[in-house]
Design a protein around this motif. Structure first.
Motif, PDB file in Angstrom:
ATOM      1  N   ALA A 165     -34.073  26.775  17.148  1.00 37.47           N
ATOM      2  CA  ALA A 165     -33.225  26.664  16.111  1.00 37.47           C
ATOM      3  C   ALA A 165     -34.085  27.099  14.899  1.00 37.47           C
ATOM      4  CB  ALA A 165     -33.131  24.958  16.113  1.00 37.47           C
ATOM      5  N   GLU A 166     -35.214  26.920  14.828  1.00 41.70           N
ATOM      6  CA  GLU A 166     -36.201  27.383  13.720  1.00 41.70           C
ATOM      7  C   GLU A 166     -36.110  28.770  13.596  1.00 41.70           C
ATOM      8  OE1 GLU A 166     -40.198  26.176  13.774  1.00 41.70           O
ATOM      9  OE2 GLU A 166     -39.742  24.024  13.138  1.00 41.70           O
ATOM     10  N   ARG A 167     -36.139  29.534  14.602  1.00 44.13           N
ATOM     11  CA  ARG A 167     -36.271  30.889  14.531  1.00 44.13           C
ATOM     12  C   ARG A 167     -34.855  31.604  14.117  1.00 44.13           C
ATOM     13  NH1 ARG A 167     -40.217  29.315  17.229  1.00 44.13           N
ATOM     14  NH2 ARG A 167     -42.067  30.570  17.737  1.00 44.13           N
ATOM     15  N   ALA A 168     -33.826  31.026  14.599  1.00 44.09           N
ATOM     16  CA  ALA A 168     -32.503  31.362  14.296  1.00 44.09           C
ATOM     17  C   ALA A 168     -32.070  31.186  12.700  1.00 44.09           C
ATOM     18  CB  ALA A 168     -31.495  30.599  15.119  1.00 44.09           C
ATOM     19  N   ALA A 169     -32.746  30.125  12.324  1.00 43.80           N
ATOM     20  CA  ALA A 169     -32.263  29.658  10.906  1.00 43.80           C
ATOM     21  C   ALA A 169     -32.978  30.566   9.832  1.00 43.80           C
ATOM     22  CB  ALA A 169     -32.853  28.147  10.572  1.00 43.80           C
ATOM     23  N   SER A 170     -34.191  30.988  10.440  1.00 39.25           N
ATOM     24  CA  SER A 170     -35.266  32.353   9.731  1.00 39.25           C
ATOM     25  C   SER A 170     -34.689  33.561   9.973  1.00 39.25           C
ATOM     26  CB  SER A 170     -36.397  31.715   9.549  1.00 39.25           C
ATOM     27  OG  SER A 170     -37.124  32.087  10.930  1.00 39.25           O
ATOM     28  N   GLY A 171     -33.827  33.693  10.703  1.00 40.89           N
ATOM     29  CA  GLY A 171     -33.330  35.398  11.379  1.00 40.89           C
ATOM     30  C   GLY A 171     -34.399  35.955  11.897  1.00 40.89           C
ATOM     31  N   ARG A 172     -35.310  35.302  12.629  1.00 43.10           N
ATOM     32  CA  ARG A 172     -36.676  35.896  13.464  1.00 43.10           C
ATOM     33  C   ARG A 172     -36.031  36.441  14.713  1.00 43.10           C
ATOM     34  NH1 ARG A 172     -40.622  31.168  12.741  1.00 43.10           N
ATOM     35  NH2 ARG A 172     -42.121  32.504  14.223  1.00 43.10           N
ATOM     36  N   HIS A 183     -25.072  35.971  30.918  1.00 43.56           N
ATOM     37  CA  HIS A 183     -24.356  36.965  30.081  1.00 43.56           C
ATOM     38  C   HIS A 183     -24.273  36.528  28.597  1.00 43.56           C
ATOM     39  CE1 HIS A 183     -20.804  38.915  28.421  1.00 43.56           C
ATOM     40  NE2 HIS A 183     -21.180  39.956  29.112  1.00 43.56           N
ATOM     41  N   ARG A 184     -24.020  35.353  28.239  1.00 43.71           N
ATOM     42  CA  ARG A 184     -23.984  34.916  26.847  1.00 43.71           C
ATOM     43  C   ARG A 184     -25.280  34.989  26.063  1.00 43.71           C
ATOM     44  NH1 ARG A 184     -20.396  35.262  22.774  1.00 43.71           N
ATOM     45  NH2 ARG A 184     -20.784  33.517  21.417  1.00 43.71           N
ATOM     46  N   LEU A 185     -26.238  34.654  26.890  1.00 44.68           N
ATOM     47  CA  LEU A 185     -27.693  34.473  26.256  1.00 44.68           C
ATOM     48  C   LEU A 185     -28.052  36.009  26.069  1.00 44.68           C
ATOM     49  CD1 LEU A 185     -30.232  33.148  25.470  1.00 44.68           C
ATOM     50  CD2 LEU A 185     -30.961  33.559  27.732  1.00 44.68           C
ATOM     51  N   LEU A 186     -27.859  36.898  26.952  1.00 45.95           N
ATOM     52  CA  LEU A 186     -28.203  38.470  26.947  1.00 45.95           C
ATOM     53  C   LEU A 186     -27.316  39.107  25.584  1.00 45.95           C
ATOM     54  CD1 LEU A 186     -28.143  39.767  30.468  1.00 45.95           C
ATOM     55  CD2 LEU A 186     -30.190  39.199  28.938  1.00 45.95           C
ATOM     56  N   LYS A 187     -26.059  38.616  25.588  1.00 43.27           N
ATOM     57  CA  LYS A 187     -25.303  39.071  24.294  1.00 43.27           C
ATOM     58  C   LYS A 187     -26.015  38.567  23.015  1.00 43.27           C
ATOM     59  CE  LYS A 187     -20.611  39.485  22.630  1.00 43.27           C
ATOM     60  NZ  LYS A 187     -19.105  38.852  23.015  1.00 43.27           N
ATOM     61  N   VAL A 188     -26.178  37.149  22.734  1.00 39.87           N
ATOM     62  CA  VAL A 188     -26.619  36.688  21.637  1.00 39.87           C
ATOM     63  C   VAL A 188     -27.919  37.182  21.058  1.00 39.87           C
ATOM     64  CG1 VAL A 188     -27.320  34.502  20.504  1.00 39.87           C
ATOM     65  CG2 VAL A 188     -25.219  34.481  21.976  1.00 39.87           C
ATOM     66  N   THR A 189     -28.775  37.244  22.225  1.00 41.53           N
ATOM     67  CA  THR A 189     -30.254  37.841  21.687  1.00 41.53           C
ATOM     68  C   THR A 189     -30.447  39.316  21.757  1.00 41.53           C
ATOM     69  OG1 THR A 189     -30.887  37.406  24.035  1.00 41.53           O
ATOM     70  CG2 THR A 189     -31.227  35.656  22.722  1.00 41.53           C
ATOM     71  N   ASP A 190     -29.368  40.000  22.224  1.00 36.91           N
ATOM     72  CA  ASP A 190     -29.414  41.400  22.465  1.00 36.91           C
ATOM     73  C   ASP A 190     -30.673  41.908  23.340  1.00 36.91           C
ATOM     74  OD1 ASP A 190     -28.287  43.830  21.809  1.00 36.91           O
ATOM     75  OD2 ASP A 190     -29.721  44.432  20.091  1.00 36.91           O
ATOM     76  N   LEU A 191     -30.574  41.332  24.296  1.00 34.68           N
ATOM     77  CA  LEU A 191     -31.504  41.479  25.470  1.00 34.68           C
ATOM     78  C   LEU A 191     -31.085  42.223  26.503  1.00 34.68           C
ATOM     79  CD1 LEU A 191     -33.688  38.356  26.238  1.00 34.68           C
ATOM     80  CD2 LEU A 191     -34.543  40.531  25.273  1.00 34.68           C
ATOM     81  N   THR A 192     -31.816  43.277  27.123  1.00 37.07           N
ATOM     82  CA  THR A 192     -31.278  43.906  28.187  1.00 37.07           C
ATOM     83  C   THR A 192     -32.186  43.608  29.254  1.00 37.07           C
ATOM     84  OG1 THR A 192     -33.094  45.810  27.973  1.00 37.07           O
ATOM     85  CG2 THR A 192     -30.718  46.111  26.822  1.00 37.07           C
ATOM     86  N   VAL A 193     -31.493  43.510  30.835  1.00 37.81           N
ATOM     87  CA  VAL A 193     -32.085  43.149  31.985  1.00 37.81           C
ATOM     88  C   VAL A 193     -33.071  44.115  32.400  1.00 37.81           C
ATOM     89  CG1 VAL A 193     -31.642  42.277  34.104  1.00 37.81           C
ATOM     90  CG2 VAL A 193     -30.107  41.785  32.463  1.00 37.81           C
TER      91      VAL A 193
END
Length: 454
Positions: free
Chosen positions: A290-297, A417-427
């Motif tokens: 939550a802290e990292r998302a609020a600060s855009g990290r 799938h949702r987490l990968l999409k939100v964080t822009d991660l690749t498996v």
């Protein structure tokens, strides 16, 4: 203290507390099985499946709301206060419904009129649970995990101690329920006093306007509350349908409750016990992300998610191997039940997705994706109820095992799938899946070789 050291310190405290709680819970279940028997254990599980609806209503969402609001810099007292008022109102309504409807629930839903009094004995614990949920959310936000862990241990001690002492005076089922209520009250008293002392020393920052704060609370808590309540309702429906489906399959009234009690009261606690080493991370991820998302990290979020996925899969593949090799000895040691060992070995391969789903769910809540988890959990629970209603009367316990496997695969796939999409991660298939799987396979052959020599 750097955030990494702080994170590890809190993880160690939560893990130690979770392991202690799971161990004592398994030991207590061994005692309960001896007192109630397999069919009594099934009724015990059914009572708590109904009670869990009320627990979900008064605790779901408020703890997450407090954690998110405090971690994002909102005032402590307004955040905790608004969430606590909401939780207490819901707990009062839920308790009233349970108390007035206990006779109907016991006779019609559970098919055991004697379960009415045990249900009523659980009702006074609901306000205590509501208060504890809010206070735990605050302590998690400020990274103080020692006090919530202490509260849970105290609750467990009172629950077990009071339950065992009361069994000589009242019926075993009544004693267990009253012990649970006393345990909740003791935890609430401890955490409440600690919270008041902490806030008095450090009152926190100012809050915004009341209307804004209330809107924030509802934005976070309402989706989680609605989603968890709907899922809990479906889960309770599922738990009621399982014994009935097994009975229609030909197991008989006592036999169906016994089979249900073996799966839920014996197999699942052992299957989930190793998760106590990693599930504390689920709650710790919420304020950190939550802290990292609020600060855009975004890069920091990706590193944390990548590490969590890799370590969870490595740990869970090792656990799967251990459960496959030692399933029957474990169930014979704790419950003296061979059928539980067979079911545990069958269920072991689903552990990696089960544990990973828990971690991913915690990360999604920290990233303000609780609406997505609501949709996935609702779809999953609805499909489980439909499959159980249709398949269990025809195929019995085999169908129940199939439904559990399908449920974990379905839910985990959507969440990942949702987490990968939100964080822009690749498996990273090799690092995340292949290496942990090879490690588990090598461990299996090594343990098989040792057991053959012995």
């Amino acid at each position: 203290m750097t955030w990494k050291r702080r994170f590890l310190y809190n993880a160690m405290i939560l893990t130690g507390g979770a392991v202690a709680l799971r161990l004592t819970n398994i030991a207590f279940r061994v005692f309960i099985c001896g007192q109630l028997g397999d069919s009594g254990m099934g009724l015990y599980q059914l009572i708590f499946s109904i009670f869990s609806l009320a627990v979900t209503a008064c605790t779901s969402g408020v703890s997450l709301a407090v954690t998110r609001l405090v971690a994002e810099g909102n005032g402590v007292r307004p955040s905790v206060g608004r969430c606590m008022v909401l939780a207490l109102l819901i707990s009062g309504l839920a308790g009233l419904v349970l108390w007035c409807g206990s006779g109907w629930i016991a006779a019609i839903l559970l098919g055991s009129p004697e379960a009415a009094r045990p249900i009523r004995l659980l009702v006074p614990g609901l306000p205590c649970m509501a208060v504890c949920a809010c206070i735990k959310g605050y302590f998690l936000a400020v990274r103080n995990t020692a006090l919530p862990a202490a509260g849970e241990l105290l609750e467990q001690v009172f629950t077990i101690g009071a339950g065992m002492l009361l069994m000589s005076r009242i019926t075993p089922l009544d004693a267990l329920m009253l012990g649970s209520t006393l345990g909740e009250a003791s935890s609430c008293l401890l955490l409440g006093l600690c919270f008041l002392c902490t806030v008095r020393r450090n009152p926190g920052g100012r809050a915004g306007k009341g209307r804004v704060a209330t809107r924030k609370v509802l934005h976070i808590a309402a989706p989680v509350l609605c989603g968890n309540f709907v899922r809990s309702t479906l889960n309770s429906t599922e738990n009621l349908l399982v014994p009935r489906g097994l009975k229609q399959y030909g197991a008989g009234a006592a036999g169906s409750l016994a089979q249900y009690g073996i799966m839920q009261g014996m197999v699942m606690p052992i299957l989930l016990f190793p998760a106590s080493f990693i599930t504390p991370l689920c709650s710790l991820f919420i304020p950190e992300l939550a802290e990292r998302a609020a600060s855009g990290r975004q890069k920091s979020i990706q590193r944390m998610a990548r590490l969590a996925m890799r370590l969870t899969l490595l740990f869970s593949f090792i656990v799967t191997t251990l459960l496959i090799v030692f399933a029957e000895p474990l169930c014979n040691l704790f419950f003296n039940n061979t059928q539980a060992g067979v079911l545990l070995r069958i269920m072991a391969p689903i552990v990696p997705l089960m544990y990973l789903d828990s971690i991913v769910d915690g990360m999604l809540k920290g990233l303000d994706q609780q609406v997505s988890t609501l949709k996935y959990n609702f779809s999953d629970s609805l499909l489980r109820v439909l499959f159980i209603a249709v398949l269990l009367p025809v195929f019995g316990m085999k169908a129940y095992v199939f439904v559990l496997f399908f449920s974990e695969i379905f839910n985990a796939s959507l969440s990942i799938h949702r987490l990968l999409k939100v964080t822009d991660l690749t498996v990273d298939v090799v690092d995340w899946v292949l290496l942990p799987a090879v490690t588990g396979a090598l461990l299996y052959y090594f343990l098989s070789f040792l057991t053959a020599l012995i």
